[in-house]
Scaffold this active site. Structure first.
Site, mmCIF file in Angstrom:
data_model
loop_
_atom_site.group_PDB
_atom_site.id
_atom_site.type_symbol
_atom_site.label_atom_id
_atom_site.label_comp_id
_atom_site.label_asym_id
_atom_site.label_seq_id
_atom_site.Cartn_x
_atom_site.Cartn_y
_atom_site.Cartn_z
ATOM 1 N N ARG A 160 0.840 -1.203 0.000
ATOM 2 C CA ARG A 160 0.000 0.000 0.000
ATOM 3 C C ARG A 160 0.874 1.253 0.000
ATOM 4 O O ARG A 160 2.039 1.223 0.384
ATOM 5 C CB ARG A 160 -0.941 0.034 1.202
ATOM 6 C CG ARG A 160 -0.263 0.150 2.577
ATOM 7 C CD ARG A 160 -0.200 1.551 3.128
ATOM 8 N NE ARG A 160 0.650 1.623 4.316
ATOM 9 C CZ ARG A 160 1.928 1.939 4.293
ATOM 10 N NH1 ARG A 160 2.539 2.200 3.156
ATOM 11 N NH2 ARG A 160 2.650 2.002 5.410
ATOM 12 N N HIS A 178 1.041 8.466 10.649
ATOM 13 C CA HIS A 178 1.224 8.291 12.098
ATOM 14 C C HIS A 178 -0.023 8.727 12.861
ATOM 15 O O HIS A 178 0.067 9.247 13.966
ATOM 16 C CB HIS A 178 2.464 9.045 12.607
ATOM 17 C CG HIS A 178 3.736 8.319 12.251
ATOM 18 N ND1 HIS A 178 4.200 7.256 12.984
ATOM 19 C CD2 HIS A 178 4.599 8.484 11.234
ATOM 20 C CE1 HIS A 178 5.329 6.804 12.435
ATOM 21 N NE2 HIS A 178 5.591 7.530 11.365
ATOM 22 N N ASP A 238 -2.912 6.479 12.437
ATOM 23 C CA ASP A 238 -3.822 5.316 12.531
ATOM 24 C C ASP A 238 -3.854 4.782 13.962
ATOM 25 O O ASP A 238 -4.871 4.278 14.421
ATOM 26 C CB ASP A 238 -3.493 4.212 11.510
ATOM 27 C CG ASP A 238 -2.107 3.617 11.620
ATOM 28 O OD1 ASP A 238 -1.222 4.213 12.276
ATOM 29 O OD2 ASP A 238 -1.886 2.532 11.037
ATOM 30 N N GLY A 247 11.255 -3.270 2.576
ATOM 31 C CA GLY A 247 11.815 -2.348 3.558
ATOM 32 C C GLY A 247 11.696 -0.896 3.141
ATOM 33 O O GLY A 247 12.429 -0.047 3.627
ATOM 34 N N GLY A 265 8.765 0.941 3.276
ATOM 35 C CA GLY A 265 7.588 1.601 3.840
ATOM 36 C C GLY A 265 6.339 1.421 2.991
ATOM 37 O O GLY A 265 5.390 2.194 3.085
ATOM 38 N N SER A 314 4.655 -1.509 3.047
ATOM 39 C CA SER A 314 3.925 -2.606 3.700
ATOM 40 C C SER A 314 4.157 -3.971 3.078
ATOM 41 O O SER A 314 3.204 -4.740 2.866
ATOM 42 C CB SER A 314 2.426 -2.308 3.748
ATOM 43 O OG SER A 314 2.206 -1.174 4.493
ATOM 44 N N SER A 315 5.408 -4.276 2.814
ATOM 45 C CA SER A 315 5.712 -5.618 2.315
ATOM 46 C C SER A 315 5.353 -6.669 3.368
ATOM 47 O O SER A 315 4.914 -7.768 3.022
ATOM 48 C CB SER A 315 7.193 -5.728 1.923
ATOM 49 O OG SER A 315 8.028 -5.247 2.956
ATOM 50 N N ASP A 353 -2.045 -0.590 7.348
ATOM 51 C CA ASP A 353 -1.396 -1.408 6.320
ATOM 52 C C ASP A 353 -2.231 -2.643 5.982
ATOM 53 O O ASP A 353 -2.463 -2.965 4.811
ATOM 54 C CB ASP A 353 -0.006 -1.859 6.799
ATOM 55 C CG ASP A 353 0.857 -0.684 7.225
ATOM 56 O OD1 ASP A 353 0.481 0.460 6.919
ATOM 57 O OD2 ASP A 353 1.895 -0.919 7.865
ATOM 58 N N TYR A 372 9.485 3.943 16.178
ATOM 59 C CA TYR A 372 8.033 3.906 15.976
ATOM 60 C C TYR A 372 7.320 3.774 17.334
ATOM 61 O O TYR A 372 6.405 4.540 17.643
ATOM 62 C CB TYR A 372 7.685 2.731 15.059
ATOM 63 C CG TYR A 372 6.230 2.639 14.690
ATOM 64 C CD1 TYR A 372 5.739 3.324 13.583
ATOM 65 C CD2 TYR A 372 5.339 1.873 15.435
ATOM 66 C CE1 TYR A 372 4.399 3.235 13.236
ATOM 67 C CE2 TYR A 372 4.007 1.778 15.094
ATOM 68 C CZ TYR A 372 3.541 2.462 13.989
ATOM 69 O OH TYR A 372 2.211 2.381 13.643
HETATM 70 C C1 GLA Z 1 3.724 2.013 9.560
HETATM 71 C C2 GLA Z 1 2.674 1.295 10.413
HETATM 72 C C3 GLA Z 1 1.290 1.879 10.148
HETATM 73 C C4 GLA Z 1 1.284 3.411 10.284
HETATM 74 C C5 GLA Z 1 2.446 4.019 9.490
HETATM 75 C C6 GLA Z 1 2.585 5.482 9.718
HETATM 76 O O1 GLA Z 1 3.501 1.727 8.229
HETATM 77 O O2 GLA Z 1 2.689 -0.079 10.147
HETATM 78 O O3 GLA Z 1 0.348 1.291 11.005
HETATM 79 O O4 GLA Z 1 1.323 3.773 11.620
HETATM 80 O O5 GLA Z 1 3.696 3.406 9.805
HETATM 81 O O6 GLA Z 1 1.469 6.172 9.255
#
Ligand code: GLA
Length: 424
Positions: free
Chosen positions: A61, A68, A70, A160, A162, A164-165, A210, A260
């Site tokens: 996605r 930051h 969700d 890696g 960002g 969402s792999s 994600d 995070y």
């Molecule tokens: C990562 C987390 C998500 C979200 C983003 C930041 O991808 O897995 O849940 O918090 O960072 O928006």
């Protein structure tokens, strides 16, 4: 955020057909979904001596805006991208086999897993196995057995970066289990099983964005996800002349992976000090009024959360009304807030956004910002489709000249979420 097969080089493209993609790209993952599925199927057959009985795909996605928030009861506006984890499975020859075998094709690594493995019980397993293991455990419940399978998988989701792999791997696993048991999970339950896998088995306290994106993705639509009620409002992407350019900075600056969780706990403590139970009841005036009680980081995080929740709903309205210029401005404001107040950007992401900002609307750029967890990874840039090839050239040349690193770029329109593919 750790991606599943971090550092792993993706395979070269095997052909020119692009039935599932409308992409322009310079990265190596140019395989289409059908090519990827055919290759995974073929490899599966060679490895296990059987054609797969089930093949599924789950996408990565990109988040257009709402970063930051969700895990702060906010709104996010992501979409599934035309990059997938494809997983193929068949039942083992030996009906008494007690363990499933999962094999990553590009990593050339395997793991023997069961649904009763507890977190950390398999320290010699490859890094990606914890995501699968967590889903196997979450799928299992009274009346729903987790089947023993031989499985092969591979991915075109940049690793890696960002995008969402890891969520794509989790959701692909859940979808394979559905296919193999002729079950259809409630889609929310499915996404939450996958999120729990990430929490309990990978130790990452992520929000719901994600996994919801990978499960609920719809072609041609962004999703405005209310992370408090978990309700989704479809936001049709509308214009055919506009696309999303994803640029991977190809750098990663997380110090220990704890950044995070640290941001998350700073938000929680700020919320407590402001004295409300949800960020949705907090205005910027409330943040200012509580400033003396907040530490400097808490104050800055709070400012970001409140502002970003508002920007995200405004962006959804602006997209629906075709007010693209406004969307672009909101994206730049989001980036500045993530960089200055939430402090999750880095020089390379700031550079990519500045380059896009400099190219501006004359060069076809509508807006740009970092996307995902931050500290490296990708930017998302809203662009006029016709300008994308020239823009990609400009971004690559200028970013490389300043950093010495070559970024990877590709475009994607909103894609379909996890689904079962035909086996032949
Ligand atoms: C990562 C987390 C998500 C979200 C983003 C930041 O991808 O897995 O849940 O918090 O960072 O928006």
């Amino acid at each position: 955020m750790a991606g599943i097969l971090e550092g792993q080089k993706l395979r070269e493209s095997t052909g020119n057909e692009k039935p599932f993609m409308t992409t322009t790209e310079n990265d190596t993952a140019t395989e289409t979904l059908s090519e990827l599925a055919a290759r995974v199927s073929e490899t599966h057959k060679k490895r296990y001596g059987r054609s797969p009985e089930f093949i599924v795909a789950a996408p990565g996605r990109v988040n257009l805006i709402g970063e930051h928030i969700d895990y702060n009861d906010g709104f996010v506006l992501p979409m599934a991208i035309e990059r997938y984890v494809v997983m193929a499975g068949s039942r083992p020859d030996d009906a008494d086999e007690a363990q499933s075998q999962y094999h990553s094709i590009s990593m050339d690594s395997s793991a023997h897993l069961t649904s009763t493995d507890s977190p950390g019980s398999n320290p010699s397993a490859p890094g990606w196995a914890c995501y699968v293991q967590g889903v196997l455990a979450g799928f299992q419940k009274p009346g729903r057995e987790t089947p023993v399978l031989n499985v092969s998988f591979d991915s075109t989701v940049p690793l890696g970066g960002g995008l969402s792999s890891s969520a794509a791997l989790e959701v692909a696993t859940a979808t394979l289990l559905e296919a193999a048991t002729s079950t259809t999970l409630d889609m929310r339950e499915k996404a939450l099983i996958c999120q729990k896998a990430e929490h309990d088995y990978a130790g990452v306290p992520c929000g719901i964005m994600d996994q919801f994106s990978s499960v609920f993705g719809k072609s041609g639509e962004l999703m405005l996800l209310d992370c408090r009620s978990q309700e989704i409002t479809a936001v049709p992407f509308g214009s055919d002349d506009i696309t999303l350019l994803i640029t991977n900075s190809n750098v990663k600056h997380e110090l220990n992976g704890g950044e995070y969780a640290e941001r998350r706990s700073q938000c929680d403590s700020a919320l407590k000090k402001i004295g409300k139970s949800t960020w949705r009841d907090i205005s910027i005036d409330d943040v200012e009024a509580a400033r003396d009680q907040l530490s400097e980081p808490e104050y800055k995080r709070a400012r970001h959360v409140v502002g970003e929740i508002e920007r995200t709903t405004q962006a959804a309205d602006a997209i629906s009304a075709g007010r693209w210029e406004e969307v672009g401005e909101l994206m730049y404001a989001s980036h500045d807030s993530l960089s200055d107040d939430f402090e999750v950007s880095c020089d390379e992401l700031d550079l990519l956004v500045d380059l896009a900002r400099g190219i501006n609307s004359e060069g076809g750029v509508i807006g740009s910002r970092m996307t995902g967890g931050g500290f490296g990874g990708c930017t998302v840039t809203l662009v006029k489709k016709d300008s994308a090839p020239a823009l990609i050239d400009a971004l690559i040349t200028r970013y490389k000249a300043e950093t010495g690193v070559e970024p990877s770029c590709f475009t994607s329109r909103p894609a379909l979420g996890a689904h079962i593919l035909p086996t032949s």
